[in-house]
Write a protein that holds these residues in place. Structure first.
Motif, mmCIF file in Angstrom:
data_model
loop_
_atom_site.group_PDB
_atom_site.id
_atom_site.type_symbol
_atom_site.label_atom_id
_atom_site.label_comp_id
_atom_site.label_asym_id
_atom_site.label_seq_id
_atom_site.Cartn_x
_atom_site.Cartn_y
_atom_site.Cartn_z
ATOM 1 N N ARG A 261 0.836 -1.211 0.000
ATOM 2 C CA ARG A 261 0.000 0.000 0.000
ATOM 3 C C ARG A 261 0.863 1.250 0.000
ATOM 4 N NH1 ARG A 261 -3.801 0.010 4.879
ATOM 5 N NH2 ARG A 261 -4.465 1.944 3.868
ATOM 6 N N LYS A 347 -8.269 6.709 -1.174
ATOM 7 C CA LYS A 347 -7.460 5.602 -0.666
ATOM 8 C C LYS A 347 -6.057 6.036 -0.257
ATOM 9 C CE LYS A 347 -5.998 4.176 -5.303
ATOM 10 N NZ LYS A 347 -5.955 3.049 -6.265
ATOM 11 N N TYR A 348 -5.643 7.283 -0.725
ATOM 12 C CA TYR A 348 -4.296 7.751 -0.383
ATOM 13 C C TYR A 348 -4.304 8.902 0.610
ATOM 14 C CZ TYR A 348 -2.779 5.024 -4.436
ATOM 15 O OH TYR A 348 -2.526 4.016 -5.309
#
Length: 806
Positions: A261, A347-348
């Motif tokens: 990730r 998501k970041y």
């Protein structure tokens, strides 16, 4: 036929014992292999071998049980023949301990035991038992003769004991290879029973059965794994490795997912920063090109205007405004792109806020704590449960597998062959308690056979011991004290009255003169009134120190003595009315000075000063020499010794009014002495001594001897008049103090002074040992009969009480 069956049964039992031992050896070998195999890593092997050893340890009790069943199959117990006979265990006296009269007398040792150290009493007997017997009613039983003896070395102080010796005889008819006899002697103490150490006699087969039982139980105990060995024997290593692998993979998966990730975020961020950078670079190039194109136009316009003479003021501002309008309108000249939280995908967003770094990623590792936590739940719990069950049943199995345990606290634990009678000499010391004059000894027993049948032996006859004690030597005539009265007496005391330097006038208020005079008059009145005496005269002997001249000090001592005598007559006229006061001047006390200097350790030149004093011819010159030659020592002498030399010795001369004879005797009953003598006769020595210590006489010495203070008793007796009793007691004390020659002299002198002492000899161990060791019987008989011996008679010395006589 019965004998043949019995012999066959005995042989079969012997064969069974051998079979059992072989089985134990076989099991021990398997057990050793089991211990080796237990170290195998395969849990199945460990479980199989553990169960095999456990099953094998249970096999031996079954073999024993089978042998027992076989031995009992005849229908008769092993102890049957004991019911078919009448022999008994007997108590008897060793031949070397009997005396000519056969009397049962036990002597008391000389030391005393406190009540807290007495033997434990188990239970009470019936108080209606046979009454006590006097010393003259000594018993001779049919099969039992009892005597007592004491060792030559005595027990420690306050540890008074008597010694009891007897023989225990067990007939061979009561002995067998298949059983054990447990004998329990007991002492009957007044109405109580005190058990003695028992005797255990085992046959060969019975001892083999005991050893076999203990071996079976030892094998059972060896099958129990200690908890400390669980990790090496019951730990599931394969399961632990599986769990550790699973946890390691879990930790790796956590790290790997987080790593991917973060790596994706960093890749996206790098790409977006490169894209925005290229866009911003183009925007900056376009803006610069636009700006400089307007600046070129401004320069061209300025040149044209200058050539025609037109003022160019404001031309630059004109073109800058055009640049600002155009660059502000078209986005390719002013739009700036950068990463913000708004243009970051959802998501970041977390990574954008915290800016992660691949090098700072954390990971979990397996530690010793993890392995312990995993191992705690990875044991072979079935085997552990079985092992703990065996541990819980250890005591029950011990009782089951060892029906005849080895006994502790025994006087004797021995194998017997049964071919002859068993004889044992039993020696026992027993504490003497106050008032104890007789004890009894009895013997009980029980037979236990290997088939678990039991036979209780008939109790032996009770043996009674009569205690002979030194208290029988007590002198009751000393209850009355005889005091020798003298007509003329004197007494003396020393006082230290204080005077002004070089003055002779006595002042009661000067320093501690009040205390000195009160002490003198208190002694004066106590002698006169307290003892009902008449004060005839009083001498005052006065001394002086060395400071000053010798002649003046002598005169000063005379004046001070007269001053004190005058003060006494003037102050106490009633007391001094019939008393003559004489003054005796002594002057300088050189002898007192020498005595006190000799005792001092703080004088550096003590020996030299004493030598000067011994050679004194002119006292004043000697004092001057000491002062000049030894200044520091003289200062100590002047400050600490001279005050002690300024003293007065007061001598009282008294007489008894109305007494014509020179002396006479006065008899007075001693206060509390009769009670002290009663306590002594009851052997309550400690309480008796507290009373008798106020009267240091023969009975006090006897009490000290009974308590074991032999040296103190000996010293006291030497100060007392010599009588038959005192000499007899001195003989005992000298023997205890290992002075046999002196003891013989005192013994013979005691018989000379009191012929009845010849009949006492056999009752006291110390005296009897002297007589036996040195062959004194004939000499004692001759002295008792009045025949002269080689020892001269010693006249007795007298002692008087009272004051000194003139």
């Amino acid at each position: 036929m019965k004998l043949i069956i019995s012999d066959i049964s005995r042989k079969l039992r012997s064969a069974l014992h051998k079979l059992q031992f072989n089985a134990y050896k076989l099991q021990n070998g398997r057990h050793e292999r089991f211990e080796v195999c237990k170290q195998s890593s395969h849990p199945a092997n460990r479980r199989w071998f553990g169960k095999s050893a456990m099953h094998l340890s249970y096999l031996l009790p079954l073999l024993l049980l089978g042998g027992l069943i076989y031995s009992c199959s005849s229908g008769e117990t092993m102890t049957r023949r004991l019911f078919m006979q009448s022999r008994r265990v007997h108590l008897s006296l060793p031949a070397e301990l009997t005396d000519s009269s056969g009397r049962a007398i036990v002597r008391e040792s000389v030391t005393y035991q406190d009540a807290d150290n007495r033997s434990q009493v188990l239970f009470r007997k019936d108080s209606t038992r046979k009454a006590k017997t006097s010393l003259s009613e000594v018993q001779n039983l049919d099969e039992v003769v009892v005597v007592a003896r004491v060792k030559q070395k005595f027990a420690p102080e306050r540890d008074g004991k008597i010694a009891v010796d007897f023989q225990i005889r067990v007939p061979k008819e009561l002995l067998s290879a298949d059983w054990r006899i447990r004998l329990a002697p007991e002492i009957l103490h007044n109405d109580s029973i005190v058990p003695l150490e028992g005797l255990s006699l085992q046959g060969e087969n019975f001892r083999a059965k005991q050893l076999a039982d203990y071996q079976v139980f030892a094998n059972y105990e060896e099958s129990i794994i200690p908890e400390s060995a669980y990790d090496s024997l019951f730990l599931n290593l394969k399961g632990i490795r599986k769990d550790m692998r699973r946890r390691q993979l879990y930790y790796w998966d956590l790290y790997n997912r987080e790593f991917k990730r973060v790596n994706r975020y960093l890749t996206w961020k790098e790409r977006m920063e490169e894209r925005f950078g290229h866009f911003n670079q183009q925007k900056d190039g376009y803006r610069l090109n636009l700006y400089h194109s307007y600046m070129r136009r401004k320069n061209d316009a300025s040149i044209r205007l200058l050539t025609v003479g037109v003022d160019t003021t404001g031309i630059g501002h004109k073109y800058e405004n055009k640049f600002r309008k155009r660059s502000g309108f078209w986005p390719q000249y002013h739009l700036h792109r950068e990463l913000t939280e708004k243009n970051v995908p959802a998501k970041y967003k977390y990574f954008f806020r915290n800016e992660p770094n691949l090098e700072n990623l954390t990971n979990y590792t397996t530690t010793e704590k993890d392995s312990i936590a995993i191992a705690r739940h990875r044991y072979f719990f079935e085997e552990i449960a079985g092992n703990e069950s065996r541990e819980k049943q250890r005591d029950a199995m011990e009782k089951k597998l060892i029906p005849f345990p080895f006994e502790s606290g025994l006087r004797l634990d021995s194998l017997v062959d049964g071919g002859s009678d068993f004889v044992y000499h039993y020696h026992q010391t027993y504490p003497v308690t106050p008032g104890l004059d007789r004890i009894g000894v009895t013997l009980g027993g029980k037979v236990s056979a290997t088939d678990r049948s039991v036979y209780t032996l008939a109790a032996s006859d009770t043996l009674y011991y009569l205690i002979s004690s030194l208290v029988q030597l007590a002198d009751t005539s000393l209850i009355v004290r005889g005091t020798k009265l003298y007509r003329n007496m004197y007494d003396r005391m020393t006082i230290y009255p204080q005077f002004e330097p070089n003055q002779s006038r006595f002042s009661i208020g000067y320093k501690d003169n009040r205390y000195q005079i009160d002490t003198l008059m208190s002694r004066f009145r106590s002698l006169k009134a307290g003892m009902d005496l008449q004060m005839d005269s009083l001498e005052i002997r006065s001394w002086a120190s060395l400071d000053g001249s010798y002649d003046s000090n002598h005169e000063l001592s005379r004046e001070r003595a007269e001053a004190l005598g005058g003060y006494l007559h003037a102050t106490y006229p009633a007391d001094m009315a019939s008393c003559v006061v004489r003054s005796i001047p002594r002057g300088e006390d050189w002898q007192g000075l020498a005595d006190r200097i000799g005792k001092r350790q703080d004088l550096a030149n003590r020996d030299s000063i004493l030598a000067m004093i011994s050679r004194t011819v002119f006292p004043d010159q000697t004092e001057q020499d000491i002062r000049t030659q030894y200044r520091k020592d003289y200062r100590i002498i002047r400050d600490s010794i001279y005050p002690e030399l300024r003293r007065m010795d007061v001598v009282f001369h008294l007489s008894r009014p109305g007494m014509n004879a020179v002396d006479s005797m006065q008899y007075v009953v001693k206060d509390g002495y009769e009670e002290g003598l009663r306590l002594l006769m009851k052997r309550e020595y400690l309480e008796a001594f507290r009373v008798l210590s106020d009267y240091p006489d023969y009975n006090t010495a006897l009490c000290l001897a009974c308590m074991g203070y032999n040296g103190r008793a000996y010293d006291l007796l030497l100060k007392l008049p010599r009588t038959g009793d005192s000499e007899y007691l001195l003989a005992i004390l000298c023997h205890r103090l290992e002075r046999d020659e002196e003891a013989i002299e005192h013994l013979l002198e005691s018989v000379r002074l009191d012929p009845d002492k010849a009949f006492r000899v056999h009752m006291d161990t110390e005296v009897l040992e002297l007589v036996t060791r040195y062959n004194l019987s004939s000499r004692i008989e001759q002295i008792g009969a009045g025949v002269a011996t080689d020892l001269p008679s010693s006249s007795s010395e007298s002692a008087t009480d009272g004051l000194s006589t003139d």
